[in-house]
Structure formats: structure tokens, C-alpha cells
Design an enzyme around this catalytic site. Structure first.
Site, PDB file in Angstrom:
ATOM      1  N   LYS A  24      40.485  16.340  31.405  1.00 33.87           N
ATOM      2  CA  LYS A  24      39.537  15.099  30.548  1.00 33.87           C
ATOM      3  C   LYS A  24      40.631  14.169  29.582  1.00 33.87           C
ATOM      4  O   LYS A  24      40.826  13.884  29.309  1.00 33.87           O
ATOM      5  CB  LYS A  24      38.588  15.680  30.241  1.00 33.87           C
ATOM      6  N   ASN A  25      41.442  15.506  28.521  1.00 30.86           N
ATOM      7  CA  ASN A  25      42.196  15.346  27.676  1.00 30.86           C
ATOM      8  C   ASN A  25      43.165  14.075  28.102  1.00 30.86           C
ATOM      9  O   ASN A  25      44.589  13.763  27.494  1.00 30.86           O
ATOM     10  CB  ASN A  25      42.741  16.364  26.771  1.00 30.86           C
ATOM     11  N   ASP A  51      40.992  24.850  22.193  1.00 30.59           N
ATOM     12  CA  ASP A  51      39.688  24.714  23.069  1.00 30.59           C
ATOM     13  C   ASP A  51      39.388  25.820  23.985  1.00 30.59           C
ATOM     14  O   ASP A  51      38.294  26.065  24.956  1.00 30.59           O
ATOM     15  CB  ASP A  51      40.305  23.887  23.889  1.00 30.59           C
ATOM     16  N   ARG A  68      30.086  16.857  29.715  1.00 34.11           N
ATOM     17  CA  ARG A  68      31.212  15.887  29.208  1.00 34.11           C
ATOM     18  C   ARG A  68      32.618  16.072  29.356  1.00 34.11           C
ATOM     19  O   ARG A  68      33.682  15.592  29.479  1.00 34.11           O
ATOM     20  CB  ARG A  68      31.199  16.176  27.621  1.00 34.11           C
ATOM     21  N   ARG A 118      36.445  15.832  11.519  1.00 35.08           N
ATOM     22  CA  ARG A 118      37.310  15.163  12.145  1.00 35.08           C
ATOM     23  C   ARG A 118      38.133  13.903  11.652  1.00 35.08           C
ATOM     24  O   ARG A 118      37.181  12.837  12.018  1.00 35.08           O
ATOM     25  CB  ARG A 118      36.541  15.267  13.780  1.00 35.08           C
ATOM     26  N   PRO A 119      38.482  14.229  10.269  1.00 42.89           N
ATOM     27  CA  PRO A 119      39.383  12.162  10.302  1.00 42.89           C
ATOM     28  C   PRO A 119      40.128  11.824  11.368  1.00 42.89           C
ATOM     29  O   PRO A 119      40.580  12.632  11.903  1.00 42.89           O
ATOM     30  CB  PRO A 119      39.701  13.077   8.584  1.00 42.89           C
ATOM     31  N   ILE A 120      40.352  10.493  10.875  1.00 41.65           N
ATOM     32  CA  ILE A 120      40.978   9.423  11.597  1.00 41.65           C
ATOM     33  C   ILE A 120      42.023   9.271  10.731  1.00 41.65           C
ATOM     34  O   ILE A 120      43.231   8.074  10.540  1.00 41.65           O
ATOM     35  CB  ILE A 120      40.252   8.430  12.877  1.00 41.65           C
ATOM     36  N   CYS A 177      30.169  15.984  13.994  1.00 44.66           N
ATOM     37  CA  CYS A 177      30.693  16.295  13.446  1.00 44.66           C
ATOM     38  C   CYS A 177      30.439  17.760  14.156  1.00 44.66           C
ATOM     39  O   CYS A 177      30.406  18.876  13.364  1.00 44.66           O
ATOM     40  CB  CYS A 177      31.765  16.395  11.723  1.00 44.66           C
ATOM     41  N   ARG A 194      33.379  11.339  20.722  1.00 49.01           N
ATOM     42  CA  ARG A 194      34.346  11.212  19.602  1.00 49.01           C
ATOM     43  C   ARG A 194      35.961  10.367  19.937  1.00 49.01           C
ATOM     44  O   ARG A 194      36.376   9.937  18.936  1.00 49.01           O
ATOM     45  CB  ARG A 194      34.706  12.978  19.379  1.00 49.01           C
ATOM     46  N   LEU A 240      45.166   9.966   9.579  1.00 49.49           N
ATOM     47  CA  LEU A 240      46.487   9.730  10.305  1.00 49.49           C
ATOM     48  C   LEU A 240      46.410   9.198  11.606  1.00 49.49           C
ATOM     49  O   LEU A 240      47.922   8.386  11.359  1.00 49.49           O
ATOM     50  CB  LEU A 240      46.706  11.747  11.095  1.00 49.49           C
TER      51      LEU A 240
HETATM   52  C1  UD1 Z   1      42.311  16.536  21.070  1.00 54.71           C
HETATM   53  C2  UD1 Z   1      41.264  16.883  22.232  1.00 54.71           C
HETATM   54  C3  UD1 Z   1      40.644  18.345  21.448  1.00 54.71           C
HETATM   55  C4  UD1 Z   1      41.548  19.741  21.252  1.00 54.71           C
HETATM   56  C5  UD1 Z   1      41.723  19.061  19.835  1.00 54.71           C
HETATM   57  C6  UD1 Z   1      43.073  20.005  19.300  1.00 54.71           C
HETATM   58  C7  UD1 Z   1      41.322  15.036  23.297  1.00 54.71           C
HETATM   59  C8  UD1 Z   1      40.265  14.051  23.675  1.00 54.71           C
HETATM   60  N1  UD1 Z   1      40.871  16.044  22.128  1.00 54.71           N
HETATM   61  O1  UD1 Z   1      41.858  16.139  19.905  1.00 54.71           O
HETATM   62  O2  UD1 Z   1      39.888  18.657  22.581  1.00 54.71           O
HETATM   63  O3  UD1 Z   1      40.682  20.675  20.715  1.00 54.71           O
HETATM   64  O4  UD1 Z   1      43.003  18.204  20.303  1.00 54.71           O
HETATM   65  O5  UD1 Z   1      43.928  20.109  20.304  1.00 54.71           O
HETATM   66  O6  UD1 Z   1      42.293  15.149  23.732  1.00 54.71           O
HETATM   67  N2  UD1 Z   1      43.317  15.481  12.024  1.00 54.71           N
HETATM   68  C9  UD1 Z   1      42.929  15.477  10.959  1.00 54.71           C
HETATM   69  N3  UD1 Z   1      43.536  13.272  10.281  1.00 54.71           N
HETATM   70  C10 UD1 Z   1      43.638  12.735  11.807  1.00 54.71           C
HETATM   71  C11 UD1 Z   1      43.514  13.390  13.250  1.00 54.71           C
HETATM   72  C12 UD1 Z   1      42.993  15.172  13.054  1.00 54.71           C
HETATM   73  O7  UD1 Z   1      43.080  15.767   9.684  1.00 54.71           O
HETATM   74  O8  UD1 Z   1      44.184  11.807  11.381  1.00 54.71           O
HETATM   75  C13 UD1 Z   1      42.469  17.305  11.893  1.00 54.71           C
HETATM   76  C14 UD1 Z   1      41.489  17.274  12.772  1.00 54.71           C
HETATM   77  O9  UD1 Z   1      40.985  16.943  11.614  1.00 54.71           O
HETATM   78  C15 UD1 Z   1      42.219  19.088  13.390  1.00 54.71           C
HETATM   79  C16 UD1 Z   1      43.430  18.634  13.735  1.00 54.71           C
HETATM   80  O10 UD1 Z   1      43.926  17.568  12.690  1.00 54.71           O
HETATM   81  O11 UD1 Z   1      42.285  19.917  12.279  1.00 54.71           O
HETATM   82  C17 UD1 Z   1      43.761  18.769  15.388  1.00 54.71           C
HETATM   83  O12 UD1 Z   1      43.056  17.982  15.214  1.00 54.71           O
HETATM   84  P1  UD1 Z   1      43.448  17.375  16.805  1.00 54.71           P
HETATM   85  O13 UD1 Z   1      44.713  17.599  16.829  1.00 54.71           O
HETATM   86  O14 UD1 Z   1      43.802  15.634  16.176  1.00 54.71           O
HETATM   87  O15 UD1 Z   1      42.347  17.020  17.637  1.00 54.71           O
HETATM   88  P2  UD1 Z   1      41.320  15.897  18.799  1.00 54.71           P
HETATM   89  O16 UD1 Z   1      43.080  14.556  18.838  1.00 54.71           O
HETATM   90  O17 UD1 Z   1      40.872  14.777  17.836  1.00 54.71           O
END
Ligand code: UD1
Length: 418
Positions: A22-23, A305, A397, A121-123, A116, A92, A125
Site C-alpha cells: 500500500k505504501n 506499522d 484500507r 500527524r503534522p505536515i 488523527c 490520510r 516538514l
Molecule cells: C508513512 C506510512 C505509515 C507509517 C509511517 C512511519 C505511508 C502512506 N504511510 O506515514 O504507514 O506508519 O510512514 O513509518 O507511507 N512528522 C512531523 N511533521 C511532518 C511529517 C511527519 O512531525 O511534516 C512526524 C509524524 O507526526 C510522525 C513521524 O514524523 O511522528 C513520522 O511520520 P512520517 O514518516 O511522515 O509518516 P507518514 O509518511 O505519514
């Protein structure tokens, strides 16, 4: 409404092919829009999140069509750059479309991805990477308006190796002028797969799988055919299921090196595992022992995961196992449900301590999230009596046929209408 009913006590035996990850599929579906051409994702798993991505693509003006097991996306007619809130909330990872839409259209409008389930799950970055490339991002009441007609290659250093932010930066960088270097990039196998796909489209991306990814932007792109890597989390789920229930299973289609930390943990728990390229065999007598602390971390560390499904496998293990969740702030919502089945788990902040119990009892439980839901099924397979797992839309999902696969391995499991 549907639920899963599982009666524990049967060993799992047989062979399965694990579906594509999926990812990998989700960011690759977003990436198809960069081509302005036709891309075919071969043997694409039929997952709810894939359907949600398909709806986003259709909304943008792409033609999306199943051709047997393959999913075809023709993005030549892309005519919009917005994603409505209703579609953003369905999944998400919809935020991954941001970089791709921006690269293709020079602008993008979407809202924050909803909910959440794993804590915040901030964006930030994602947005700061795009800003470094010259995008102007305005945030207003949950809506994001991005403009970047003239994205420039840049040096981006991520403060943590976020998977999604790395993918968004790579996708945007394909449409930028010049070279982008992403430092402290996530190293997950799914990012390597995205690189493979983008290269097939004609993009120049290198370094995926290491902490530095380089993209030479502005290359002319075209359609391609691609088969994504096997899903290491689905494979981990089936291994944990057979470890706990006992049995002898063989999994095909997934690279064992992508789940080596999970394999090591299960070996330590007492399972016999042999693996070769894209085949894994696990033999277990169902009598596991507690293992050294499991600490989740970005790849190549133990995957967050797989935390829930491994925890479910350890519930009856002799001794104690500690879990430390380092990736997400709150990823233990399955714990309360597992305790309804008789599990002994102590929770404090990021740490969960599982004390093995002699037996679990079937109970009515509810999925709290995708992997937490799968963990309830893994617990049900080793519980006495019948477990009814509700809210299984979470499971759909990310697993194309969890019930069918486990039934084929001999589990007493079915989907019921409630
Ligand atoms: C992806 C995977 C998800 C997996 C996760 C961690 C997909 C579709 N999903 O999610 O299954 O659990 O990687 O391996 O590939 N963070 C910030 N700011 C940001 C982005 C992230 O603080 O802008 C934090 C998140 O809150 C979290 C950590 O970074 O604590 C890791 O998140 P991230 O690696 O971004 O996970 P996803 O890409 O959402």
C-alpha cells in the site's frame, strides 16, 4: 455493517502470495500525474486507500480504470489542481498529492488530511520542503493554497526522516528547475520503489534507500508500467499470525530483507524462519517466549506499522516483552481492545509492557486503526472461543483480503453482516 468473526485454536498452514505494498502504491499513484500520459500499475491491490486515490485522480480529471488486476491511470486530461475536503479526509496519505499536483500544475489547493488516529500527524516538514523550493504556501482555516509556477531545485534538510515529506519533496523536485538534494531523507523500501517508478517515467532520481536523495528536475516524463514491491507489513502480519497460532506457512512476493527486524524478533521468540529473496517460511509451535525490547524507529529500524501485530503475537508468550513506540506519539489504541481479550499489558506513555498470559478469551472488540485492527485478528486466532472484530473498514484500507488469506491458511475465520 460488516465484522470479522474468528475462532481461535487452529494452526495456520500453506502458502500465500503477498500483495503489493500500500505504501508504495499510494505515492506512485500520485506520481502518475507527473507523466501527463498513461501509466499502468500492475497487479495493484484492491484496497480502500487505492480506491480513494483513484477518486482523487478522477476528480483531477484523470482517467482511472481497472484492467483485470492492473490499474491504468491516464493523466493527459488533468484539468484541476484542487482536492476537496471530502476526499482529503478519506485517506490520510492524500497529502502526497500536494507535491505532484504542484509540479504538474504550478499550484495546488487542498485541506489538511483529516483525523488523527496515531496522535498528531503534522505536515510542517512537507510544507517547509516545498517552501525551500520556492513554493508559496498559505494556510487558512485548515485549507492550504500553494503556488509554485517556478519551483527551483534546492538543498532540503529534513529535521526527521519523514516518509511522506521525503516523497512529497521528490515529486515536487521532478517539476523544479535544477538539482534538489534531500538530506536526512527517509530510507524506506517504498521510497526506493518510488524512485524506480519515476526513473521508468524518465525522471532522474538517485540515492533512494540512503539518507541523501538527489533529483534533477525538469526532465520530460512519459507513461510506464510498474509492479510495486510486496507489502512488508502484510507479510509481517501473516508471520505474526502463524507465530502465535502455530503452524507452517510460506509467503511469496515480498523481499525478506525488507522485514528483517520483524523476522529477527520472531526468531528470538522461538520461531524457525528461513528466507530466500522473495520467499519466507515460518514454522512455529505456537509456544513463544518473551523477547528483548522492541523499539520502533524509521527504516531500517523496527517498523511502527508492525508494532501492533507483533504485540498481538506476544500476548501468550512466556515472560515479558517491552515495546517502545518512537515514531508516533500515540499508537497504542489497540491495547485497550487486546485487554478485553484477557491480555496483560501495562502502558505508560511511549512504553507498553506485555506480560504473557496462559490464555486469551474470544471477545467483541473494535478496530481502532488499520494495523491495530489486524492485531485484533492476530489475537483472535490464538484466543479460546469466538472473537468478533468490528469497524473492519480500517482493515480494508490496507489488506486486500485478510479474511480470505487467513481462511486459505486454515483459520476458522469469516466476514459476517451485523
Ligand atoms: C508513512 C506510512 C505509515 C507509517 C509511517 C512511519 C505511508 C502512506 N504511510 O506515514 O504507514 O506508519 O510512514 O513509518 O507511507 N512528522 C512531523 N511533521 C511532518 C511529517 C511527519 O512531525 O511534516 C512526524 C509524524 O507526526 C510522525 C513521524 O514524523 O511522528 C513520522 O511520520 P512520517 O514518516 O511522515 O509518516 P507518514 O509518511 O505519514
Amino acid at each position: 455493517m460488516k465484522a470479522i468473526e474468528v475462532e481461535g485454536g487452529r494452526q495456520l498452514r500453506g502458502e500465500l502470495t503477498v500483495h503489493s505494498a500500500k505504501n508504495s502504491v499510494l505515492p506512485i499513484l500520485a506520481a502518475t500525474i507527473l507523466s501527463g500520459d498513461t501509466c499502468v500499475i500492475q497487479r495493484c491491490p484492491r484496497l480502500e486507500d487505492v480506491e480513494a486515490s483513484g477518486e482523487i485522480l478522477r476528480h483531477l480529471g484523470c482517467r482511472v480504470q481497472w484492467q483485470g488486476e492492473d490499474l491504468m491511470v491516464d493523466s493527459s486530461g488533468l484539468s484541476r489542481w484542487d482536492i476537496p475536503d471530502r476526499l482529503m479526509r478519506r485517506m490520510r496519505s492524500s497529502v502526497i498529492f500536494l507535491g505532484a499536483i504542484l509540479a504538474r500544475c504550478g499550484m495546488a489547493e487542498l485541506s489538511y488530511p483529516g483525523g488523527c488516529e496515531l496522535g498528531p500527524r503534522p505536515i510542517d516538514l512537507h510544507l517547509s520542503a516545498l517552501r525551500t523550493m520556492g513554493a508559496r504556501v498559505e494556510e487558512h482555516c485548515g485549507a492550504l493554497a500553494c503556488r509554485g509556477e517556478d519551483l527551483q531545485g534546492a538543498e532540503i534538510t529534513l529535521s526527521m526522516p519523514s516518509v511522506g515529506a521525503t516523497e512529497n519533496a521528490i515529486l515536487a523536485a521532478c517539476g523544479a528547475r535544477g538539482t534538489t538534494v534531500i538530506a536526512n531523507a527517509a530510507r524506506e523500501p517504498e521510497i526506493v520503489d518510488l524512485q524506480r517508478f519515476l526513473r521508468k517515467m524518465g525522471a532522474e532520481v538517485r540515492g533512494a534507500g540512503t539518507a541523501t536523495v538527489t533529483v534533477e528536475g525538469g526532465r520530460p516524463l512519459h507513461g510506464c508500467r510498474h509492479r510495486c514491491i510486496g507489502d512488508r507489513i502484510v507479510a509481517s502480519t501473516y508471520l505474526c499470525a502463524a507465530a502465535a497460532a502455530g503452524g507452517d506457512i510460506r509467503l511469496n512476493g515480498v523481499d525478506y530483507r525488507h522485514l528483517s527486524t520483524v523476522i529477527t524478533a520472531l526468531q528470538q521468540a522461538g520461531c524457525r524462519i528461513s528466507s530466500q529473496d522473495r520467499r519466507i517460511r515460518l514454522i512455529s509451535d505456537g509456544k513463544l517466549r518473551g523477547i528483548t525490547p522492541v523499539r520502533t524507529s524509521p527504516y531500517p529500524g523496527f517498523p511502527t506499522d508492525a508494532q501492533a501485530v507483533l504485540m498481538a503475537a506476544m500476548l501468550r508468550a512466556r515472560g515479558t516483552t517491552m515495546f517502545v513506540e518512537n515514531v508516533f506519539q500515540s499508537r497504542y489504541r489497540h491495547v485497550a481492545e487486546l485487554m478485553r481479550m484477557g491480555a496483560d499489558i501495562r502502558l505508560e506513555g511511549r512504553v507498553a509492557v506485555v506480560c504473557g498470559v496462559p490464555k486469551l478469551c474470544g471477545a467483541a472488540v473494535r478496530c481502532t486503526d488499520l494495523r491495530g485492527g489486524a492485531a485484533l485478528v492476530v489475537a483472535g486466532l490464538q484466543a479460546e472461543g469466538v472473537t468478533r472484530v468490528e469497524a473492519i473498514h480500517h482493515i480494508k484500507r490496507g489488506y486486500s483480503d485478510l479474511v480470505g488469506d487467513l481462511a486459505r491458511l486454515g483459520a476458522n475465520i469469516r466476514e459476517i453482516e451485523i
